[in-house]
Write a protein that holds these residues in place. Structure first.
Motif, short mmCIF file in Angstrom:
data_model
loop_
_atom_site.label_atom_id
_atom_site.label_comp_id
_atom_site.label_asym_id
_atom_site.label_seq_id
_atom_site.Cartn_x
_atom_site.Cartn_y
_atom_site.Cartn_z
N ARG A 110 0.82 -1.20 0.00
CA ARG A 110 0.00 0.00 0.00
C ARG A 110 0.86 1.26 0.00
NH1 ARG A 110 -4.27 0.13 -2.24
NH2 ARG A 110 -4.86 -1.78 -1.14
N ASN B 197 1.99 1.78 -3.46
CA ASN B 197 0.88 2.27 -4.27
C ASN B 197 0.67 3.77 -4.05
OD1 ASN B 197 -2.61 2.29 -4.10
ND2 ASN B 197 -1.57 1.83 -6.01
N ASP C 152 -7.36 -0.19 -7.92
CA ASP C 152 -6.92 -1.40 -7.20
C ASP C 152 -8.06 -2.34 -6.84
OD1 ASP C 152 -5.39 -3.24 -5.71
OD2 ASP C 152 -5.67 -2.08 -3.88
N PRO D 248 1.43 -2.59 -7.66
CA PRO D 248 0.90 -1.34 -7.11
C PRO D 248 1.18 -0.11 -7.99
CG PRO D 248 2.99 -1.80 -6.08
CD PRO D 248 2.72 -2.95 -7.02
N GLN E 105 0.25 1.82 -10.39
CA GLN E 105 -0.95 2.07 -11.19
C GLN E 105 -1.20 3.55 -11.45
OE1 GLN E 105 -4.15 0.08 -9.07
NE2 GLN E 105 -2.85 -1.67 -8.59
#
Length: 329
Positions: free
Chosen positions: A42, A45, A115, A284, A286
């Protein structure tokens, strides 16, 4: 002031430099609600989202929900009041979004998700999703386990006739947890080897290392030498479980086969150290695709597909040392 459609078409079609994107995205404001910082994945991300927004010159209004849906709803309502050009968020759970997304729609603000998935009564309440395929990730976990068990001719530790599996699930209601469970169970049921396996226990570890350790300690107390395989729905829980396994005097990756998900650096190090067997990638990174798509939508365009998945791989202890230097998260 909106970005010119010509500039967006050039940027998306010809992949022009980030500096040109920055000029094109001048004064575009996007509100983004992240679920928190529960894992290495996370954090990666979040960092990628912030870096991509900066590279494209987007005014990013970022909010950390600290694992609470009510905080995300408040953040989205604030973004609506601020009259941002687009709202993006990672849904902490699948359901409970209809009312707030209707508010955004009434305000004329498009919404994208990243996600994770959500379930709404009207799919037009969001315009696109950029993310990962959690169902496919669950299938890959089973496929790797089954192939590996066959390859090494693994026998049950307790001398029985079935390979006993325990599962660390993610946050209850989170689409990543729901999808990975669905994919794993579907692959198990479809496998000609399904009678080889027995699911001893499956319990949430809430996607955190501390909870993963705690639940694994409970599994070990209840089932001891019966456990042959740990399936963890993210790597952080697996890394916590490894601590519990070692504290119990067992050898992770040997006594108990360990398969995670996310493919974070910590799991690669565990595989290099001989303490984990495999991880299924959940990418992650993205942000760039998310904001490029957002710019297109802001300027009146439509994404080529409503759901776009990023590329993902499967990694094992055999290739961990070679791949590790190339990892960005």
């Amino acid at each position: 002031m909106r970005v010119s459609k010509t500039l967006i078409a050039v940027g998306l079609g010809a992949a022009i430099a980030a500096t040109s994107f920055a000029q094109a995205a001048d004064k575009v404001t996007i509100g983004f609600s992240q679920i928190g910082a529960e894992s290495e994945w996370r954090t990666a991300n979040t960092n990628d989202v912030k870096a991509a927004a900066e590279a494209l010159g987007i005014d990013l209004k970022f909010s950390d929900a600290q694992q609470k849906q009510e905080n995300q709803i408040k953040a989205i309502r604030t973004f609506i009041a601020q009259k941002v050009d687009l709202i993006g968020f990672v849904p902490i759970v699948e359901t409970g979004w209809d009312n707030i997304l209707r508010e955004a729609k009434r305000a004329g603000i498009p919404v994208m998700i990243m996600d994770r998935d959500l379930k709404v009564s009207d799919d037009s309440l969001y315009v696109a999703k950029i993310g990962t395929d959690s169902v496919a990730e669950g299938r890959k976990q089973f496929a790797w386990m089954d192939e590996y068990i066959t390859k090494i001719d693994r026998k049950p530790r307790n001398g029985g006739d079935k390979i006993n599996v325990v599962i660390l699930e993610g946050t209850v209601g989170a689409s990543a947890a729901v999808g990975r469970s669905k994919g794993f169970n579907e692959a198990l049921e479809a496998s000609p080897n399904k009678d080889r396996y027995n699911i001893l226990a499956s319990q949430t570890g809430d996607f955190t290392r501390a909870k993963g350790k705690e639940v694994m300690e409970s599994f070990l107390k209840s089932y001891g030498n019966d456990i042959d395989v740990l399936i963890s729905q993210n790597d952080d829980m697996a890394l916590g479980a490894i601590q519990a396994i070692e504290a119990a005097g067992l050898k992770p990756a040997q006594d108990i086969i360990i398969i995670g998900a996310d493919a974070v650096k910590g799991m690669f190090q565990a595989m290099i150290d001989g303490k984990a067997n495999a991880t299924i990638e959940c990418n992650p990174l993205q942000g760039k695709l998310f904001f490029e798509t957002a710019l297109k939508i802001i300027n009146g365009g439509q994404p080529d597909q409503k759901v776009v998945y990023v590329d993902e791989g499967v990694f094992s202890a055999e290739d961990a040392a070679e791949v590790f230097p190339t990892r960005k998260y």
